[in-house]
Design a protein around this motif. Sequence first.
Motif, PDB file in Angstrom:
ATOM      1  N   ARG A  78       0.897  -1.152   0.000  1.00  0.00           N
ATOM      2  CA  ARG A  78       0.000   0.000   0.000  1.00  0.00           C
ATOM      3  C   ARG A  78       0.936   1.201   0.000  1.00  0.00           C
ATOM      4  O   ARG A  78       1.717   1.387   0.931  1.00  0.00           O
ATOM      5  CB  ARG A  78      -0.894  -0.019   1.233  1.00  0.00           C
ATOM      6  N   ILE A  79       0.871   1.996  -1.053  1.00  0.00           N
ATOM      7  CA  ILE A  79       1.810   3.107  -1.245  1.00  0.00           C
ATOM      8  C   ILE A  79       1.065   4.428  -1.149  1.00  0.00           C
ATOM      9  O   ILE A  79       0.038   4.610  -1.805  1.00  0.00           O
ATOM     10  CB  ILE A  79       2.506   2.982  -2.622  1.00  0.00           C
ATOM     11  N   ALA A  80       1.577   5.343  -0.340  1.00  0.00           N
ATOM     12  CA  ALA A  80       0.992   6.681  -0.184  1.00  0.00           C
ATOM     13  C   ALA A  80       2.031   7.708  -0.624  1.00  0.00           C
ATOM     14  O   ALA A  80       3.145   7.735  -0.103  1.00  0.00           O
ATOM     15  CB  ALA A  80       0.577   6.919   1.262  1.00  0.00           C
ATOM     16  N   ILE A  81       1.660   8.532  -1.594  1.00  0.00           N
ATOM     17  CA  ILE A  81       2.573   9.539  -2.154  1.00  0.00           C
ATOM     18  C   ILE A  81       1.975  10.920  -1.892  1.00  0.00           C
ATOM     19  O   ILE A  81       0.926  11.257  -2.447  1.00  0.00           O
ATOM     20  CB  ILE A  81       2.787   9.307  -3.663  1.00  0.00           C
ATOM     21  N   PRO A  82       2.626  11.716  -1.050  1.00  0.00           N
ATOM     22  CA  PRO A  82       2.093  13.049  -0.718  1.00  0.00           C
ATOM     23  C   PRO A  82       2.018  13.959  -1.942  1.00  0.00           C
ATOM     24  O   PRO A  82       2.763  13.777  -2.919  1.00  0.00           O
ATOM     25  CB  PRO A  82       3.105  13.600   0.297  1.00  0.00           C
ATOM     26  N   PRO A  83       1.146  14.969  -1.901  1.00  0.00           N
ATOM     27  CA  PRO A  83       1.032  15.931  -3.002  1.00  0.00           C
ATOM     28  C   PRO A  83       2.381  16.588  -3.295  1.00  0.00           C
ATOM     29  O   PRO A  83       3.124  16.935  -2.374  1.00  0.00           O
ATOM     30  CB  PRO A  83       0.038  16.968  -2.489  1.00  0.00           C
ATOM     31  N   GLY A  84       2.696  16.712  -4.580  1.00  0.00           N
ATOM     32  CA  GLY A  84       3.923  17.377  -4.998  1.00  0.00           C
ATOM     33  C   GLY A  84       5.154  16.500  -5.009  1.00  0.00           C
ATOM     34  O   GLY A  84       6.190  16.899  -5.538  1.00  0.00           O
ATOM     35  N   LEU A  85       5.082  15.295  -4.456  1.00  0.00           N
ATOM     36  CA  LEU A  85       6.263  14.431  -4.390  1.00  0.00           C
ATOM     37  C   LEU A  85       6.514  13.734  -5.720  1.00  0.00           C
ATOM     38  O   LEU A  85       5.598  13.195  -6.340  1.00  0.00           O
ATOM     39  CB  LEU A  85       6.112  13.385  -3.288  1.00  0.00           C
ATOM     40  N   LYS A  86       7.767  13.735  -6.140  1.00  0.00           N
ATOM     41  CA  LYS A  86       8.206  13.016  -7.338  1.00  0.00           C
ATOM     42  C   LYS A  86       9.085  11.861  -6.877  1.00  0.00           C
ATOM     43  O   LYS A  86      10.060  12.073  -6.159  1.00  0.00           O
ATOM     44  CB  LYS A  86       8.984  13.949  -8.271  1.00  0.00           C
ATOM     45  N   LEU A  87       8.722  10.661  -7.267  1.00  0.00           N
ATOM     46  CA  LEU A  87       9.512   9.486  -6.916  1.00  0.00           C
ATOM     47  C   LEU A  87      10.802   9.470  -7.720  1.00  0.00           C
ATOM     48  O   LEU A  87      10.851   9.995  -8.842  1.00  0.00           O
ATOM     49  CB  LEU A  87       8.715   8.210  -7.209  1.00  0.00           C
ATOM     50  N   PRO A  88      11.849   8.832  -7.197  1.00  0.00           N
ATOM     51  CA  PRO A  88      13.092   8.738  -7.966  1.00  0.00           C
ATOM     52  C   PRO A  88      12.915   7.827  -9.179  1.00  0.00           C
ATOM     53  O   PRO A  88      12.035   6.958  -9.197  1.00  0.00           O
ATOM     54  CB  PRO A  88      14.087   8.147  -6.971  1.00  0.00           C
ATOM     55  N   LEU A  89      13.764   8.014 -10.169  1.00  0.00           N
ATOM     56  CA  LEU A  89      13.771   7.156 -11.349  1.00  0.00           C
ATOM     57  C   LEU A  89      14.061   5.725 -10.888  1.00  0.00           C
ATOM     58  O   LEU A  89      14.983   5.491 -10.102  1.00  0.00           O
ATOM     59  CB  LEU A  89      14.849   7.643 -12.330  1.00  0.00           C
ATOM     60  N   LEU A 121      -1.958  10.248  -9.932  1.00  0.00           N
ATOM     61  CA  LEU A 121      -0.522  10.048 -10.109  1.00  0.00           C
ATOM     62  C   LEU A 121      -0.204  10.099 -11.595  1.00  0.00           C
ATOM     63  O   LEU A 121      -0.950   9.557 -12.401  1.00  0.00           O
ATOM     64  CB  LEU A 121      -0.117   8.681  -9.528  1.00  0.00           C
ATOM     65  N   THR A 122       0.889  10.753 -11.924  1.00  0.00           N
ATOM     66  CA  THR A 122       1.375  10.771 -13.297  1.00  0.00           C
ATOM     67  C   THR A 122       2.636   9.927 -13.348  1.00  0.00           C
ATOM     68  O   THR A 122       3.572  10.168 -12.594  1.00  0.00           O
ATOM     69  CB  THR A 122       1.677  12.208 -13.766  1.00  0.00           C
ATOM     70  N   VAL A 123       2.638   8.914 -14.223  1.00  0.00           N
ATOM     71  CA  VAL A 123       3.789   8.032 -14.382  1.00  0.00           C
ATOM     72  C   VAL A 123       4.428   8.363 -15.727  1.00  0.00           C
ATOM     73  O   VAL A 123       3.736   8.430 -16.748  1.00  0.00           O
ATOM     74  CB  VAL A 123       3.377   6.543 -14.332  1.00  0.00           C
ATOM     75  N   THR A 124       5.746   8.562 -15.713  1.00  0.00           N
ATOM     76  CA  THR A 124       6.461   8.950 -16.926  1.00  0.00           C
ATOM     77  C   THR A 124       7.679   8.051 -17.107  1.00  0.00           C
ATOM     78  O   THR A 124       8.466   7.876 -16.169  1.00  0.00           O
ATOM     79  CB  THR A 124       6.933  10.420 -16.835  1.00  0.00           C
ATOM     80  N   HIS A 152      -1.600   9.073 -16.935  1.00  0.00           N
ATOM     81  CA  HIS A 152      -2.263   9.814 -15.852  1.00  0.00           C
ATOM     82  C   HIS A 152      -3.226   8.840 -15.190  1.00  0.00           C
ATOM     83  O   HIS A 152      -4.143   8.344 -15.837  1.00  0.00           O
ATOM     84  CB  HIS A 152      -3.006  11.035 -16.388  1.00  0.00           C
ATOM     85  N   LEU A 153      -3.011   8.590 -13.920  1.00  0.00           N
ATOM     86  CA  LEU A 153      -3.788   7.604 -13.180  1.00  0.00           C
ATOM     87  C   LEU A 153      -4.628   8.304 -12.130  1.00  0.00           C
ATOM     88  O   LEU A 153      -4.127   9.151 -11.393  1.00  0.00           O
ATOM     89  CB  LEU A 153      -2.813   6.628 -12.517  1.00  0.00           C
ATOM     90  N   GLY A 177       7.110   8.298 -10.843  1.00  0.00           N
ATOM     91  CA  GLY A 177       5.755   8.777 -10.630  1.00  0.00           C
ATOM     92  C   GLY A 177       5.809  10.118  -9.926  1.00  0.00           C
ATOM     93  O   GLY A 177       6.740  10.401  -9.171  1.00  0.00           O
ATOM     94  N   LYS A 178       4.799  10.939 -10.190  1.00  0.00           N
ATOM     95  CA  LYS A 178       4.705  12.231  -9.519  1.00  0.00           C
ATOM     96  C   LYS A 178       3.249  12.495  -9.166  1.00  0.00           C
ATOM     97  O   LYS A 178       2.371  12.342 -10.005  1.00  0.00           O
ATOM     98  CB  LYS A 178       5.244  13.365 -10.391  1.00  0.00           C
ATOM     99  N   ASN A 179       3.036  12.911  -7.918  1.00  0.00           N
ATOM    100  CA  ASN A 179       1.701  13.283  -7.484  1.00  0.00           C
ATOM    101  C   ASN A 179       1.532  14.766  -7.760  1.00  0.00           C
ATOM    102  O   ASN A 179       2.050  15.597  -7.028  1.00  0.00           O
ATOM    103  CB  ASN A 179       1.495  12.980  -5.995  1.00  0.00           C
ATOM    104  N   GLU A 180       0.799  15.081  -8.809  1.00  0.00           N
ATOM    105  CA  GLU A 180       0.561  16.475  -9.187  1.00  0.00           C
ATOM    106  C   GLU A 180      -0.765  16.997  -8.634  1.00  0.00           C
ATOM    107  O   GLU A 180      -1.152  18.121  -8.909  1.00  0.00           O
ATOM    108  CB  GLU A 180       0.590  16.603 -10.717  1.00  0.00           C
ATOM    109  N   GLY A 181      -1.438  16.161  -7.830  1.00  0.00           N
ATOM    110  CA  GLY A 181      -2.725  16.530  -7.260  1.00  0.00           C
ATOM    111  C   GLY A 181      -2.585  17.274  -5.939  1.00  0.00           C
ATOM    112  O   GLY A 181      -1.476  17.605  -5.501  1.00  0.00           O
TER     113      GLY A 181
END
Length: 142
Positions: free
Chosen positions: A57-68, A84-87, A95-96, A112-116
């Motif tokens: 179960r993964i929680a990604i705070p707003p504005g956080l970008k995960l490492p490559l 979440l946006t995965v690139t 866009h998920l 991944g980046k949480n842009e929400g």
Amino acid sequence: MNKLFCLVCSMLLFAGQVYAKEPLAVKVDVLAKTSKSWNGSALPAYAEGVAEVTILRIAIPPGLKLPLHKHPVINAGVMLKGELTVTTKKGQVLHLRAGEPIVEVVDTWHYGKNEGKETAELIVFYAGVQGMPITVKATEGN
């Protein structure tokens, strides 16, 4: 007291009859069934060895970008809330949003980046092999 008890019992029996008329049924929604990841790449064959399933179960705070990073094993999940946006390193974008499934890319560098505005939360299932990592972070040069 007896009349009140009888009235309550009658109401419960009537309610039971009303609810008993509604059939119980299991509802199944297929969220994903595929042999390809979200970017269209074919999923690889399962690795040899002792199977090991990991569920995160993964929680990604707003504005956080995960490492490559990349995943050497097949994995899939469902977005529970947020977005979440995965690139990929090659610029492919997904866009998920809450309720949507993801069949993740395998052996492909991505982040991944949480842009929400709220925490993005997802459950991810990894079909791995004992001793094999489920995620590999990029080092310089990747």
